[in-house]
Design a protein around this motif. Structure first.
Motif, PDB file in Angstrom:
ATOM      1  N   UNK A 302       0.851  -1.195   0.000  1.00  0.00           N
ATOM      2  CA  UNK A 302       0.000   0.000   0.000  1.00  0.00           C
ATOM      3  C   UNK A 302       0.887   1.246   0.000  1.00  0.00           C
ATOM      4  N   UNK A 303       0.338   2.371  -0.473  1.00  0.00           N
ATOM      5  CA  UNK A 303       1.102   3.625  -0.511  1.00  0.00           C
ATOM      6  C   UNK A 303       1.120   4.273   0.872  1.00  0.00           C
ATOM      7  N   UNK A 304       2.340   4.620   1.350  1.00  0.00           N
ATOM      8  CA  UNK A 304       2.505   5.255   2.667  1.00  0.00           C
ATOM      9  C   UNK A 304       3.300   6.555   2.590  1.00  0.00           C
ATOM     10  N   UNK A 305       3.582   7.033   1.392  1.00  0.00           N
ATOM     11  CA  UNK A 305       4.322   8.296   1.207  1.00  0.00           C
ATOM     12  C   UNK A 305       5.661   8.297   1.945  1.00  0.00           C
ATOM     13  N   UNK A 306       6.228   7.099   2.118  1.00  0.00           N
ATOM     14  CA  UNK A 306       7.528   6.999   2.779  1.00  0.00           C
ATOM     15  C   UNK A 306       7.446   6.918   4.287  1.00  0.00           C
TER      16      UNK A 306
END
Length: 635
Positions: A302-306
């Motif tokens: 999933x996308x976590x923005x880093x």
């Protein structure tokens, strides 16, 4: 010390002459000018410590001896004038602040939940800029709480997102009396209403059961992630009782970070427990049961923005903790929160300007790197360049290929003796590349393993799906045109006039300082103006009048109370005492039997003729002629 000794010492102090050097240190000889007071107030609002403020005065004056006040005077002024807010007034000022912000911008949002005694139980607010920024950066949120930010022990919670530069951006603030499930439910529902009912895709918190339960109820579709940094930090304290705990810590870290599939993590975890005899450890068993909300391999698709931890929220709290303490008032807290909003806004504006005016050169001849250079912000392009540099440590080997679908094994040399292997797939028909490390999926940055495969396949341009709008410098974002909330200080008229005069005089002084001739002209002008003002002040000295025709709010604000006269005991001649005695005597005569036997008309005439007794005091009393048998005195 005896009473006699104290008296003798007092007499010695009174009769001992004081030298000028000591006299200037006495309290009556120390004062803070208007300029000094305004500087102290501004520095306090900016979060500059009193000691630094005082040192700036010392540096400007040329030494301690050149100042007619000491550091203690600065601290006393801050305590007495700037921070002197009672608990009752503090809450009212906090409410007034929220209303002022709403008045300045109708998109400012706040909600309060009060106790039965009208004290604050829960509070949430977000300014218009934060609400607009949520549209672009509300996909992943970090939420964390901290203590000791105010005198009421209200827990501070902050909602933090990541902007297109990878910088932290504030998306709301809260104060809570407790950390119960119902409190978090109220807060999360309030935050969702503020953000138009749009739940984020990912939500990071620390390992808190109350937050977990509240999130499940309020945001069922949102992926909840525990801060892995907090969990890793607990490992030494939880396992240091075991033999060889240093090896245990190293091995568990390897299992967590170097398991590249869910199956491999489960297998490595069980082997770790067996090897170190930790099968019966309850803390580790509970962690394994909750592995889907903290282990990277379960979450990084999933996308976590880093983001993998709540350290962004904690960095915001560390900003607060520099300038506020457990004794700070609510109004001090919101001022520092405004300062934090302003600093975040300024950092974003500076980065936007750098993206517009400057270009970071490419490190290679790759046309793919040039694609990212053209589209991404500087901060994100530097991350891409780091992956291009890491490509040099990768060795790509084709395992199999069929119908345009290829499977590669990329070996990465981490150290002189360690090679990590990653499986990378490439679909030439769909122009799609996927790596086992999930860097692109979790951070939105193509990894060095994928770039190695693209280079091996001689791909010159990546698909637009790999250039995220999230990190683009070309998108015009609405929130950049909105100023963050900032409360203007409520100053008295004299302070406002002073600031306006100082602001105007700075330009004049800067111009005059260019030469001695211009400086001399300004000095003469100052002397003439000072003489004119002193003459006007002397002319107005004494009594003056204020009529309804010329009165205004400013003149009324400058009215002063007369000096208070302190007396001992009851005054001998109170106002109206003579009149009260005369009325009492008249009432006493009315009640006597003699009054009923005499002619009331003659009595009234006698009273009226005896003007020396009543003149000036009872002239408003009118006596009527009584009817037959009427014994009363009409007044």
């Amino acid at each position: 010390m005896s009473v006699l000794g104290s008296f003798q010492r007092l007499c010695w102090i009174i009769h001992t002459p004081c030298c000028p050097r000591k006299a200037e240190m006495l309290k009556q000889h120390r004062e803070l000018s208007m300029s000094i007071r305004r500087t102290i107030e501004n520095n306090e609002e900016a979060g500059i410590r009193p000691s630094k403020t005082y040192q700036s005065f010392v540096a400007a004056a040329g030494g301690h001896r050149e100042l007619n006040f000491i550091e203690k005077d600065v601290r006393n002024y801050i305590t007495r004038e700037v921070q002197n807010v009672s608990e009752q007034e503090d809450t009212k000022e906090f409410g007034k602040y929220l209303l002022r912000m709403k008045e300045k911008n109708q998109n400012f949002f706040f909600e309060l939940q009060l106790e039965e005694d009208q004290s604050i139980k829960l509070a949430f607010w977000a300014d218009a800029r934060s609400r607009a920024a949520f549209e672009y950066f509300g996909d992943v949120i970090s939420f964390d709480t901290t203590y000791n930010t105010n005198r009421y022990n209200l827990v501070c919670g902050s909602f933090v997102g990541v902007n297109h530069h990878g910088q932290s951006t504030l998306l709301g603030c809260s104060l809570m009396k407790n950390e119960e499930i119902e409190s978090f439910k109220w807060l999360f529902q309030c935050w969702l209403r503020c953000m138009g009912g749009n739940a984020p895709k990912g939500f990071l918190t620390d390992q808190c059961a109350s937050m977990k339960r509240a999130l499940e109820a309020c945001m069922p579709t949102t992926i909840h992630r525990w801060c892995i940094w907090h969990i890793m930090k607990k490992i030494p304290s939880k396992l240091n009782g075991y033999k060889g705990h240093a090896d245990i810590e190293q091995e568990i870290s390897q299992v967590i970070w170097n398991s590249h599939s869910k199956d491999s993590f489960d297998r490595n975890w069980n082997d770790f427990l067996l090897n170190f005899g930790l099968v019966d450890n309850k803390w580790l068993s509970d962690l394994y049961e909750d592995r889907h909300i903290w282990v990277p391999i379960y979450l990084d698709h999933h996308f976590w923005a880093g983001m993998r931890s709540t350290q962004r929220s904690e960095s915001m709290h560390s900003f607060f903790n520099k300038y506020i303490t457990q004794n700070s008032s609510l109004i001090q807290f919101v001022k520092q929160y405004d300062n934090c909003l302003g600093s975040r806004e300024q950092a974003e504006r500076e980065s936007d300007a750098a993206d517009f005016h400057t270009v970071i050169p490419c490190a290679t001849k790759s046309s793919i790197e040039a694609q990212f250079q053209d589209a991404y912000t500087h901060a994100k392009f530097r991350e891409v360049q780091a992956q291009f540099r890491g490509k040099a440590n990768c060795i790509t080997r084709l395992k199999n290929s069929a119908l345009g679908y290829s499977v590669y094994e990329v070996g990465e040399q981490v150290s002189s003796s360690i090679f990590n292997k990653f499986v990378v797939t490439y679909d030439s028909v769909a122009a799609e590349v996927k790596c086992q490390c999930l860097l692109f999926e979790s951070r939105g940055i193509l990894c060095r393993h994928a770039l190695s495969v693209l280079s091996f396949e001689q791909v010159s341009q990546v698909s637009p799906r790999y250039i995220l709008e999230r990190w683009s410098k070309k998108v015009k974002r609405r929130h950049t045109h909105i100023k963050s909330s900032h409360d203007e200080p409520l100053m008295e008229p004299r302070s406002k006039r002073f600031d306006q005069l100082v602001f105007r005089s700075q330009n004049i002084c800067e111009f005059a300082s260019e030469s001695e001739e211009l400086t001399a002209i300004l000095h003469r002008a100052y002397d003439n103006v000072m003489a004119e003002m002193e003459a006007l002040k002397a002319k107005r000295k004494g009594t003056s009048s204020l009529s309804h025709e010329e009165a205004n709010l400013e003149s009324v604000n400058e009215l002063q109370s007369p000096p208070r006269i302190r007396t001992r005991g009851r005054p001998k001649n109170r106002l109206g005492s003579k009149l009260e005695k005369q009325i009492a005597n008249a009432t006493k005569k009315k009640k006597t039997k003699v009054l009923s036997e005499i002619n009331l008309f003659d009595a009234a005439s006698a009273a009226h003729s005896n003007s020396s007794q009543y003149q000036g005091h009872v002239m408003n009393y009118q006596f009527r002629v009584p009817a037959a048998g009427d014994n009363s005195l009409g007044v």
